[in-house]
Design a protein around this motif. Structure first.
Motif, PDB file in Angstrom:
ATOM      1  N   VAL A 174     -51.721  -1.014 -52.154  1.00  0.00           N
ATOM      2  CA  VAL A 174     -51.444   0.078 -51.228  1.00  0.00           C
ATOM      3  C   VAL A 174     -51.453  -0.452 -49.794  1.00  0.00           C
ATOM      4  O   VAL A 174     -52.031  -1.494 -49.504  1.00  0.00           O
ATOM      5  N   THR A 175     -50.796   0.284 -48.909  1.00  0.00           N
ATOM      6  CA  THR A 175     -50.794  -0.050 -47.493  1.00  0.00           C
ATOM      7  C   THR A 175     -51.965   0.668 -46.838  1.00  0.00           C
ATOM      8  O   THR A 175     -52.091   1.886 -46.948  1.00  0.00           O
ATOM      9  N   ILE A 176     -52.833  -0.103 -46.170  1.00  0.00           N
ATOM     10  CA  ILE A 176     -54.024   0.468 -45.559  1.00  0.00           C
ATOM     11  C   ILE A 176     -54.097   0.075 -44.084  1.00  0.00           C
ATOM     12  O   ILE A 176     -53.389  -0.812 -43.631  1.00  0.00           O
ATOM     13  N   LYS A 204     -51.233  -4.697 -46.564  1.00  0.00           N
ATOM     14  CA  LYS A 204     -51.295  -4.315 -47.971  1.00  0.00           C
ATOM     15  C   LYS A 204     -52.570  -4.873 -48.568  1.00  0.00           C
ATOM     16  O   LYS A 204     -52.998  -5.983 -48.243  1.00  0.00           O
ATOM     17  N   ALA A 205     -53.175  -4.092 -49.466  1.00  0.00           N
ATOM     18  CA  ALA A 205     -54.418  -4.514 -50.092  1.00  0.00           C
ATOM     19  C   ALA A 205     -54.432  -4.053 -51.543  1.00  0.00           C
ATOM     20  O   ALA A 205     -53.771  -3.077 -51.906  1.00  0.00           O
ATOM     21  N   ASN A 206     -55.205  -4.767 -52.379  1.00  0.00           N
ATOM     22  CA  ASN A 206     -55.373  -4.408 -53.779  1.00  0.00           C
ATOM     23  C   ASN A 206     -56.645  -3.577 -53.900  1.00  0.00           C
ATOM     24  O   ASN A 206     -57.747  -4.073 -53.710  1.00  0.00           O
ATOM     25  N   ILE A 207     -56.469  -2.278 -54.217  1.00  0.00           N
ATOM     26  CA  ILE A 207     -57.564  -1.323 -54.236  1.00  0.00           C
ATOM     27  C   ILE A 207     -57.587  -0.623 -55.590  1.00  0.00           C
ATOM     28  O   ILE A 207     -56.539  -0.282 -56.133  1.00  0.00           O
ATOM     29  N   CYS A 208     -58.789  -0.394 -56.145  1.00  0.00           N
ATOM     30  CA  CYS A 208     -58.883   0.346 -57.403  1.00  0.00           C
ATOM     31  C   CYS A 208     -58.719   1.837 -57.117  1.00  0.00           C
ATOM     32  O   CYS A 208     -59.006   2.322 -56.023  1.00  0.00           O
ATOM     33  N   LYS A 225     -62.583   5.754 -49.740  1.00  0.00           N
ATOM     34  CA  LYS A 225     -63.233   4.596 -49.118  1.00  0.00           C
ATOM     35  C   LYS A 225     -62.292   3.779 -48.249  1.00  0.00           C
ATOM     36  O   LYS A 225     -62.732   2.899 -47.551  1.00  0.00           O
ATOM     37  N   VAL A 226     -60.983   4.077 -48.290  1.00  0.00           N
ATOM     38  CA  VAL A 226     -59.999   3.362 -47.480  1.00  0.00           C
ATOM     39  C   VAL A 226     -59.162   4.353 -46.696  1.00  0.00           C
ATOM     40  O   VAL A 226     -58.993   5.497 -47.097  1.00  0.00           O
ATOM     41  N   VAL A 227     -58.645   3.901 -45.544  1.00  0.00           N
ATOM     42  CA  VAL A 227     -57.747   4.725 -44.736  1.00  0.00           C
ATOM     43  C   VAL A 227     -56.335   4.236 -45.012  1.00  0.00           C
ATOM     44  O   VAL A 227     -55.996   3.091 -44.680  1.00  0.00           O
ATOM     45  N   ARG A 228     -55.527   5.080 -45.635  1.00  0.00           N
ATOM     46  CA  ARG A 228     -54.161   4.689 -45.955  1.00  0.00           C
ATOM     47  C   ARG A 228     -53.276   4.869 -44.742  1.00  0.00           C
ATOM     48  O   ARG A 228     -53.417   5.819 -43.990  1.00  0.00           O
ATOM     49  N   ALA A 229     -52.370   3.932 -44.558  1.00  0.00           N
ATOM     50  CA  ALA A 229     -51.469   3.981 -43.400  1.00  0.00           C
ATOM     51  C   ALA A 229     -50.226   4.776 -43.715  1.00  0.00           C
ATOM     52  O   ALA A 229     -49.876   5.010 -44.809  1.00  0.00           O
TER      53      ALA A 229
END
Length: 66
Positions: free
Chosen positions: A39-41, A50-54, A62-66
């Motif tokens: 996903v893009t964060i 881009k990061a690999n997130i479960c 827990k993450v802020v998506r862009a």
């Protein structure tokens, strides 16, 4: 097929080994894999990447998506 890391960059969740046990109790090895999505964060410095997130981290926010 796109190859990606099998480790969540937020919580560190990774594949673990286990066993399938059938009704007749025959035991075979298997792997439990986390549901990792790319996903893009927006990271802590404010950069978009881009990061690999479960999916459990995404659902928990827990993450802020862009």
């Amino acid at each position: 097929m796109i190859t990606m890391s099998k480790i969540c960059e937020v919580c560190g969740k990774h594949p673990v080994a286990g066993r399938n046990v059938s009704h007749s109790h025959r035991v075979t090895g298997r792997t439990f894999r986390p549901n990792i999505q790319q996903v893009t964060i927006k990271d802590a410095q404010g950069d978009v990447r881009k990061a690999n997130i479960c999916t459990s981290c995404m659902k928990a926010g827990k993450v802020v998506r862009a």
